[in-house]
Design an enzyme around this catalytic site. Structure first.
Site, PDB file in Angstrom:
ATOM      1  N   ASP A   1       7.558   0.556   8.309  1.00  0.00           N
ATOM      2  CA  ASP A   1       6.167   0.509   8.750  1.00  0.00           C
ATOM      3  C   ASP A   1       6.052  -0.730   9.634  1.00  0.00           C
ATOM      4  O   ASP A   1       5.659  -1.802   9.174  1.00  0.00           O
ATOM      5  CB  ASP A   1       5.245   0.430   7.530  1.00  0.00           C
ATOM      6  CG  ASP A   1       3.776   0.492   7.903  1.00  0.00           C
ATOM      7  OD1 ASP A   1       3.469   0.860   9.052  1.00  0.00           O
ATOM      8  OD2 ASP A   1       2.929   0.167   7.048  1.00  0.00           O
TER       9      ASP A   1
ATOM     10  N   CYS B   1       0.824   1.902  13.248  1.00  0.00           N
ATOM     11  CA  CYS B   1      -0.588   2.268  13.385  1.00  0.00           C
ATOM     12  C   CYS B   1      -1.031   1.956  14.811  1.00  0.00           C
ATOM     13  O   CYS B   1      -2.117   1.448  15.048  1.00  0.00           O
ATOM     14  CB  CYS B   1      -1.462   1.564  12.346  1.00  0.00           C
ATOM     15  SG  CYS B   1      -1.306  -0.234  12.310  1.00  0.00           S
TER      16      CYS B   1
ATOM     17  N   GLY C   1       0.801  -1.218   0.000  1.00  0.00           N
ATOM     18  CA  GLY C   1       0.000   0.000   0.000  1.00  0.00           C
ATOM     19  C   GLY C   1       0.834   1.269   0.000  1.00  0.00           C
ATOM     20  O   GLY C   1       0.611   2.182  -0.804  1.00  0.00           O
TER      21      GLY C   1
ATOM     22  N   ASP D   1       9.663  -7.786   2.569  1.00  0.00           N
ATOM     23  CA  ASP D   1       8.787  -8.313   3.606  1.00  0.00           C
ATOM     24  C   ASP D   1       9.233  -9.740   3.921  1.00  0.00           C
ATOM     25  O   ASP D   1       9.949 -10.365   3.134  1.00  0.00           O
ATOM     26  CB  ASP D   1       7.319  -8.300   3.159  1.00  0.00           C
ATOM     27  CG  ASP D   1       6.363  -8.285   4.341  1.00  0.00           C
ATOM     28  OD1 ASP D   1       6.078  -7.186   4.857  1.00  0.00           O
ATOM     29  OD2 ASP D   1       5.922  -9.368   4.783  1.00  0.00           O
TER      30      ASP D   1
END
Length: 436
Positions: A314, A367, A249, A268
């Site tokens: 992230d 987040c 994203g 990843d």
């Protein structure tokens, strides 16, 4: 589908979610509906909406049903959710008719627990604060440390459903053209307040079926996530690393800010997530991205030390900032998860830092709402690494109030976004003392 059939399907889906306690509810729901393609889009939205209402009110519903013989079943939870939203008992009772596609009639113990709920509200002043605000008891000290006196207001703002945010893909269109294309798809959006790339729709709408989405004009991405990408401030021609890229994203947004010029490496540890990025990259027209799977014993990180202009981390986190979208995460989170995540975040941050050029930028993001996963991680990192310092975010995309800040936290209450944290660091040359 009839109302009774919709309720019965919602109960079946809730059972499936309960039977997979470590799997995210949205993943279970996606698999559930894939196996039942005969269920139309409108029915899917009603069914999932009912289930998500139950998940958002999970602790409060259990509190209301705390004396129910045998405990609160998915049947009782769905029925209680309807009653506490204002439905009459007679109507709810009628949905359990036992007829074709309907649930069996309510048993006497179910009726005894449910009938007193008619006319009552989901929230009750007698509830403990953690129940009323839908968070685990053990999490309260963490939330107090983060929010202090604003805890109740911040958590109350996370009670409802999140809006649906889109990012305009500037590789293919601009904001005005994207708005027009969405209108042609019968989707009414408006620009977001903070991100110049952002568009917002209210409620659950079938965006992925729209031509504007299939053609790559827009991508689903929360406005807060867009601002994290803006903090990276990636420029055309640079070498950029998305170290925890997932399904890509933020990688897509980085390619957009770089105008497809330069190089992005999306890393990843999950081959499945990286493979999922391929279709998205192709749809968006992002051509400057390569993928790399990080595996145990991989020398890739060591060989590319100090070679990237910008690195985005992230980091995997508690996801407490996304509770409006993923209310089941409140149920699954444990205190041990926080301890394990803090160790993992520190390890990832140290590995990623080695890949930043002197003078380059490292952006750490989560987040999460919790200070332990956010600024505490940065403070600990800076105590280990004298060759990094906090730096103003700058750039031309972030709101002016954030540009001079080296870190920022976004919350649904203050910003209308999901909960996000980002810190911007710069690698500096540190003078060393010659050996004697």
């Amino acid at each position: 589908m009839t109302p009774a059939a919709r309720l019965s399907t919602a109960i079946d889906l809730l059972c499936a979610i309960e039977n997979a306690p470590r799997r995210p509810a949205d993943a279970t729901a996606n698999a559930f509906f894939r196996e039942r393609r005969y269920i139309g889009g409108g029915d899917r939205r009603v069914v999932s909406g009912r289930v998500w209402d139950v998940l958002r009110g999970w602790r409060r519903l259990h509190w209301h049903l705390r004396d129910m013989e045998g405990g609160a079943s998915p049947r009782a939870l769905c029925a209680a959710s309807l009653l506490l939203a204002g439905e009459s008992f007679d109507v709810v009772d009628g949905l359990f008719s036992g007829e074709r596609f309907a649930q069996n009639a309510l048993a006497s113990r179910e009726r005894a627990a449910l009938m007193p709920l008619e006319g009552r509200s989901l929230s009750d002043p007698a509830m403990p604060r953690a129940v009323r605000l839908e968070f685990p008891d053990w999490l309260e000290p963490y939330l107090i440390a983060t929010f202090g006196d604003e805890l109740e207001r911040e958590l109350a703002a996370m009670e409802g459903a999140a809006p649906l945010d889109l990012r305009v893909n500037l590789l293919k269109t601009d904001c005005e053209k994207a708005l027009s294309a969405l209108r042609q798809d019968s989707l009414l959006a408006r620009p977001t307040a903070l991100s110049p790339w952002g568009l917002r729709l209210d409620g659950r709408q079938p965006v992925t079926a729209a031509a504007s989405f299939r053609e790559g004009l827009v991508e689903i991405q929360d406005e807060g996530s867009q601002l994290v990408v803006a903090a990276v401030d990636a420029k055309p021609g640079e070498r950029v690393l998305d170290f925890c890229a997932g399904a890509g994203g933020k990688t897509l947004a980085l390619a957009m800010t770089m105008h497809n010029k330069g190089q992005i490496v999306a890393c990843d540890v999950s081959a499945q997530r990286l493979e999922g990025a391929v279709k998205r990259l192709r749809r968006a027209g992002a051509h400057n991205v390569e993928r790399h799977l990080l595996v145990s014993g991989d020398k890739w990180v060591k060989r590319r030390a100090g070679s990237f202009d910008r690195v985005l981390v992230d980091a995997p986190c508690s996801g407490t900032g996304t509770w409006r979208r993923n209310p089941d995460a409140r149920i699954r989170l444990t205190e041990n998860d926080i301890s394990e995540l803090r160790v993992k975040q520190a390890e990832i941050l140290d590995r990623a830092a080695s890949l930043v050029k002197p003078g380059g930028r490292l952006v750490y993001a989560t987040c999460s709402l919790l200070a332990e996963e956010n600024m505490a991680q940065i403070d600990a990192f800076l105590s280990r690494r004298a060759d990094f310092e906090l730096a103003p975010a700058g750039g031309e995309v972030l709101p002016e109030a954030l540009r001079e800040q080296s870190s920022f936290s976004l919350t649904p209450l203050r910003n209308g976004t999901d909960g996000f944290f980002a810190a911007v660091l710069r690698r500096v040359n540190v003078a060393t003392t010659p050996e004697t």
